[in-house]
Motif scaffolding. Structure first.
Motif, PDB file in Angstrom:
ATOM      1  N   TYR A   1       7.700   8.283   2.306  1.00 46.91           N
ATOM      2  CA  TYR A   1       9.013   7.668   2.517  1.00 46.91           C
ATOM      3  C   TYR A   1       9.671   7.322   1.182  1.00 46.91           C
ATOM      4  CZ  TYR A   1      12.144   3.658   3.194  1.00 46.91           C
ATOM      5  OH  TYR A   1      13.188   2.773   3.120  1.00 46.91           O
ATOM      6  N   LEU A   2       8.923   6.706   0.283  1.00 45.09           N
ATOM      7  CA  LEU A   2       9.488   6.284  -0.999  1.00 45.09           C
ATOM      8  C   LEU A   2       9.940   7.473  -1.850  1.00 45.09           C
ATOM      9  CD1 LEU A   2       7.045   3.380  -1.949  1.00 45.09           C
ATOM     10  CD2 LEU A   2       9.507   3.164  -1.495  1.00 45.09           C
ATOM     11  N   GLY A   3       9.272   8.603  -1.706  1.00 41.65           N
ATOM     12  CA  GLY A   3       9.626   9.766  -2.514  1.00 41.65           C
ATOM     13  C   GLY A   3      10.549  10.758  -1.841  1.00 41.65           C
TER      14      GLY A   3
ATOM     15  N   GLU B   1       1.637  -2.587  -4.934  1.00 41.82           N
ATOM     16  CA  GLU B   1       2.258  -1.349  -5.399  1.00 41.82           C
ATOM     17  C   GLU B   1       3.451  -0.950  -4.535  1.00 41.82           C
ATOM     18  OE1 GLU B   1       0.701   1.563  -8.121  1.00 41.82           O
ATOM     19  OE2 GLU B   1       1.713  -0.343  -8.506  1.00 41.82           O
ATOM     20  N   LEU B   2       3.336  -1.146  -3.228  1.00 37.34           N
ATOM     21  CA  LEU B   2       4.460  -0.814  -2.355  1.00 37.34           C
ATOM     22  C   LEU B   2       5.686  -1.641  -2.715  1.00 37.34           C
ATOM     23  CD1 LEU B   2       2.737  -0.413   1.134  1.00 37.34           C
ATOM     24  CD2 LEU B   2       3.806   1.380  -0.252  1.00 37.34           C
TER      25      LEU B   2
ATOM     26  N   ILE C   1      14.625   1.027  -2.950  1.00 38.69           N
ATOM     27  CA  ILE C   1      14.499   1.548  -1.593  1.00 38.69           C
ATOM     28  C   ILE C   1      13.918   0.447  -0.709  1.00 38.69           C
ATOM     29  CG2 ILE C   1      13.343   3.255  -0.126  1.00 38.69           C
ATOM     30  CD1 ILE C   1      13.317   5.136  -2.529  1.00 38.69           C
ATOM     31  N   PRO C   2      14.628   0.043   0.340  1.00 37.68           N
ATOM     32  CA  PRO C   2      14.120  -1.041   1.182  1.00 37.68           C
ATOM     33  C   PRO C   2      12.816  -0.671   1.869  1.00 37.68           C
ATOM     34  CG  PRO C   2      16.010   0.022   2.215  1.00 37.68           C
ATOM     35  CD  PRO C   2      15.910   0.572   0.822  1.00 37.68           C
TER      36      PRO C   2
ATOM     37  N   GLY D   1      10.676   8.063   8.386  1.00 30.34           N
ATOM     38  CA  GLY D   1      10.155   7.134   7.396  1.00 30.34           C
ATOM     39  C   GLY D   1      10.968   5.856   7.316  1.00 30.34           C
ATOM     40  N   THR D   2      12.276   6.000   7.332  1.00 32.94           N
ATOM     41  CA  THR D   2      13.158   4.834   7.292  1.00 32.94           C
ATOM     42  C   THR D   2      12.963   3.960   8.519  1.00 32.94           C
ATOM     43  OG1 THR D   2      14.802   6.023   5.980  1.00 32.94           O
ATOM     44  CG2 THR D   2      15.576   4.098   7.192  1.00 32.94           C
ATOM     45  N   ALA D   3      12.789   4.601   9.665  1.00 37.16           N
ATOM     46  CA  ALA D   3      12.590   3.846  10.906  1.00 37.16           C
ATOM     47  C   ALA D   3      11.357   2.947  10.819  1.00 37.16           C
ATOM     48  CB  ALA D   3      12.468   4.803  12.091  1.00 37.16           C
ATOM     49  N   ILE D   4      10.273   3.479  10.253  1.00 38.52           N
ATOM     50  CA  ILE D   4       9.034   2.707  10.145  1.00 38.52           C
ATOM     51  C   ILE D   4       9.145   1.617   9.096  1.00 38.52           C
ATOM     52  CG2 ILE D   4       6.566   2.783   9.585  1.00 38.52           C
ATOM     53  CD1 ILE D   4       6.660   5.784  10.404  1.00 38.52           C
ATOM     54  N   TRP D   5       9.521   2.023   7.882  1.00 40.15           N
ATOM     55  CA  TRP D   5       9.344   1.157   6.710  1.00 40.15           C
ATOM     56  C   TRP D   5      10.539   0.287   6.377  1.00 40.15           C
ATOM     57  CZ3 TRP D   5       4.558   0.490   5.553  1.00 40.15           C
ATOM     58  CH2 TRP D   5       3.646   1.488   5.903  1.00 40.15           C
TER      59      TRP D   5
END
Length: 200
Positions: free
Chosen positions: A17-19, A67-68, A77-78, A117-121
């Motif tokens: 998600y972050l990348g 780290e997250l 990135i939220p 990914g956005t939905a989860i994190w």
């Protein structure tokens, strides 16, 4: 000649998600072809020395949260390090992404993967819920018929095939980007991916 990148990832990975957005942007800028390959790391970890999060040592779990937050802040990135719905079964989302890729191509599949990914994190939604997946399809402007296609044997078979392919290539973590057989593991290796793309 523009490169081809095999993009192996877990739909539920915070690192993917972050990348994800950076990866999509750099491959588009380079004119690269991306082959979208969600895989089941639950099948890969046992043969690659990896452990599911719950089985990792407490100090490793604690540092992961540090780290997250660190990368979330640095990248702007939220991300909720401990979202409401995690761990979560990412297989239905993977099947949906593969059905989208088969029907509409990699651009649509990459967009949907980013939304998962956005939905989860970021949004703390349960991507194992069929209604959430249907909402993501609608939000992406994709046809609802993809939900039916995701439930067909073809998507499940493709998922199994890609998981075996990743294992045989030596993939062990998510995300992994592969260019001409060269593996780049982790969103923190995207600078190297970009250099590789620019080198041609």
């Amino acid at each position: 000649m523009p490169a081809t990148v095999d993009y192996y990832f877990a739909t539920v990975s915070p690192w993917a998600y972050l990348g994800h957005a950076r990866f999509v942007a750099m491959t588009r800028a380079a004119g690269a072809t991306v082959r979208v390959k969600p895989v089941d790391y639950g099948e890969i970890f046992p043969v690659s020395g990896g452990l599911p999060l719950a089985k990792r040592a407490p100090q490793r779990q604690a540092y992961r949260l540090v780290e997250l937050k660190r990368f979330s802040d640095f990248l702007g990135i939220p991300l909720h390090p401990q979202p409401a719905f995690f761990p979560v079964n990412g297989n239905p989302a993977a099947h949906l992404i593969l059905a989208t890729d088969a029907a509409l191509g990699s651009a649509a599949a990459l967009d949907l993967a980013g939304r998962v990914g956005t939905a989860i994190w970021a949004q703390q939604r349960n991507v194992a819920d069929a209604e959430v997946l249907a909402a993501l399809v609608a939000e992406a402007g994709l046809p609802a018929s993809l939900l039916d296609a995701a439930g067909l044997e073809a998507a499940a078979t493709r998922y199994t095939t890609l998981t075996a392919e990743a294992r045989d290539l030596g993939v062990f973590g998510a995300p992994t980007y592969v260019i001409d057989g060269e593996l780049f593991w982790g969103q923190d290796r995207l600078d190297f991916v970009q250099r590789r793309l620019q080198a041609g």
